[in-house]
Design an enzyme around this catalytic site. Sequence first.
Site, PDB file in Angstrom:
ATOM      1  N   GLU A 248       0.805  -1.227   0.000  1.00 44.67           N
ATOM      2  CA  GLU A 248       0.000   0.000   0.000  1.00 44.67           C
ATOM      3  C   GLU A 248       0.838   1.278   0.000  1.00 44.67           C
ATOM      4  O   GLU A 248       0.405   2.297  -0.531  1.00 44.67           O
ATOM      5  CB  GLU A 248      -0.953   0.005   1.200  1.00 44.67           C
ATOM      6  CG  GLU A 248      -2.019  -1.073   1.092  1.00 44.67           C
ATOM      7  CD  GLU A 248      -3.027  -0.998   2.219  1.00 44.67           C
ATOM      8  OE1 GLU A 248      -3.765  -0.004   2.283  1.00 44.67           O
ATOM      9  OE2 GLU A 248      -3.057  -1.924   3.053  1.00 44.67           O
ATOM     10  N   HIS A 264       7.874 -26.407   5.123  1.00 45.94           N
ATOM     11  CA  HIS A 264       7.178 -27.613   4.690  1.00 45.94           C
ATOM     12  C   HIS A 264       6.588 -27.464   3.294  1.00 45.94           C
ATOM     13  O   HIS A 264       5.857 -28.326   2.850  1.00 45.94           O
ATOM     14  CB  HIS A 264       6.110 -27.980   5.727  1.00 45.94           C
ATOM     15  CG  HIS A 264       6.717 -28.263   7.074  1.00 45.94           C
ATOM     16  ND1 HIS A 264       7.182 -29.510   7.437  1.00 45.94           N
ATOM     17  CD2 HIS A 264       7.012 -27.435   8.106  1.00 45.94           C
ATOM     18  CE1 HIS A 264       7.696 -29.449   8.654  1.00 45.94           C
ATOM     19  NE2 HIS A 264       7.608 -28.192   9.086  1.00 45.94           N
ATOM     20  N   LYS A 358     -13.331   0.083  -4.584  1.00 41.09           N
ATOM     21  CA  LYS A 358     -14.525   0.324  -3.761  1.00 41.09           C
ATOM     22  C   LYS A 358     -15.586   1.055  -4.586  1.00 41.09           C
ATOM     23  O   LYS A 358     -16.775   0.782  -4.467  1.00 41.09           O
ATOM     24  CB  LYS A 358     -14.160   1.113  -2.495  1.00 41.09           C
ATOM     25  CG  LYS A 358     -13.389   0.261  -1.467  1.00 41.09           C
ATOM     26  CD  LYS A 358     -13.088   0.989  -0.158  1.00 41.09           C
ATOM     27  CE  LYS A 358     -12.347   0.075   0.819  1.00 41.09           C
ATOM     28  NZ  LYS A 358     -11.917   0.728   2.055  1.00 41.09           N
TER      29      LYS A 358
HETATM   30  C1  F6R Z   1      -5.910   1.895   3.581  1.00 41.63           C
HETATM   31  C2  F6R Z   1      -5.920   0.577   4.190  1.00 41.63           C
HETATM   32  C3  F6R Z   1      -6.951  -0.418   3.771  1.00 41.63           C
HETATM   33  C4  F6R Z   1      -8.233  -0.281   4.615  1.00 41.63           C
HETATM   34  C5  F6R Z   1      -9.297  -1.307   4.183  1.00 41.63           C
HETATM   35  C6  F6R Z   1     -10.524  -1.299   5.079  1.00 41.63           C
HETATM   36  O1  F6R Z   1      -4.943   2.705   4.224  1.00 41.63           O
HETATM   37  O2  F6R Z   1      -5.077   0.286   4.991  1.00 41.63           O
HETATM   38  O3  F6R Z   1      -6.398  -1.699   3.904  1.00 41.63           O
HETATM   39  O4  F6R Z   1      -7.920  -0.462   5.975  1.00 41.63           O
HETATM   40  O5  F6R Z   1      -9.674  -1.058   2.862  1.00 41.63           O
HETATM   41  O6  F6R Z   1     -11.020  -0.011   5.271  1.00 41.63           O
HETATM   42  P1  F6R Z   1     -11.372   0.486   6.740  1.00 41.63           P
HETATM   43  O7  F6R Z   1     -10.092   0.366   7.518  1.00 41.63           O
HETATM   44  O8  F6R Z   1     -11.821   1.894   6.595  1.00 41.63           O
HETATM   45  O9  F6R Z   1     -12.450  -0.422   7.241  1.00 41.63           O
END
Ligand code: F6R
Length: 367
Positions: A248, A264, A358
């Site tokens: 990320e 393993h 998303k």
């Molecule tokens: C972005 C990040 C992502 C979010 C994940 C879930 O910095 O680390 O892995 O954590 O998309 O989103 P949240 O944390 O808002 O539930």
Amino acid sequence: VTGVSGRFNDVNMDHPSSLRASDPSGMLDVLSDFPDQLLQAVSIGRSKIELPDPEGLRGIAVVGMGGSGISGDVVSAVAAAAGLSLPVFTVKGYELPPYVGSDFLVFAVSYSGNTEETLDCFEQAAGRGARLVALSSGGQLAEEASRLGVPHLRVPSGIQPRAAFGYLFAPQLAVLERMGLIEGICRAVEEAASVLEERSMEYSVDTPLDENPTKRVAKDLVGYVPVVYGSEGALEVTASRWKAQFNEMAKVPSFCNRFPELNHNETVGWSNLEDVCKRFHLLVLRQPGEHPRVSRRIRVTVELLHESVGHISQVCARGDNYLERLLDLIYFGDYTSVYLALALGQDPTPVKRIDELKRLLAEPDRR
Ligand code: F6R
């Protein structure tokens, strides 16, 4: 900065102002505030909200994804090390296991409060009468918690979920302490924060490459795919945090695994596709007091693999106790991933692919 691919910017690791200029959203500043974040997080967890009854609990589930989900892995490792006799596990998906019911404590954790998998599990947990505590910076999770009268811990908004790691895990530990399930953990987090204060100087953008181990590891990773090896417990969680941070922050592929399991299967996998294997840099995470057989396995594995892969480096956790070592190594990996991002000319903060994903998933015909 050199590497095998040649596809990286010529960033001078000893030039703080150019490093800062490549970090327009200020991830370096967020990282240097991490020790303070931990202190604030503990006080959020101590806030006087009414908590569920611990009587008759059979287990604890943490539901959360990505940067929020990893908080559950950390809580699970730390709670076990602190002697909690209940199982603590993380659910990273849409389905709460069928055995999670009214005799379970469920932490629903989503930094944004809008992650669909977490909201689904929250709903299932509420429907089954589980003892819920929600944690978010707002979003639908905060709204749902207030509608259902579920205790909700609100953490400050405005940073990336993965950078809010302290806000996400420490309040859960404080809640477990307030419920009488573990002892002395808030104090231990506060003590670890003061150790990390020293580390933040060492890992700082202002500390030159020669004295800054996180810059050195980042520099060595340029041009390679980082593969992070931990071992069961704290180092397994840490390896998965490093991997996710490389993904990320630096936007590179990265993978993780753990000793002894990897001996393993995965150890055999480095026997073929020679050119491909040379593009991987194995990072082996170590800690004082590791299982003696794990130490031996690491020595033997390094011996067996050093000619098959591009590089092997080892990074050892420092600290006087389990929590300090865990947080030290996570902090080390966070900084390393940011320096790798900067060396590769990537802005560490945005995660456009996740945002895009998303957005596409939210389109009505795609669900
Ligand atoms: C972005 C990040 C992502 C979010 C994940 C879930 O910095 O680390 O892995 O954590 O998309 O989103 P949240 O944390 O808002 O539930």
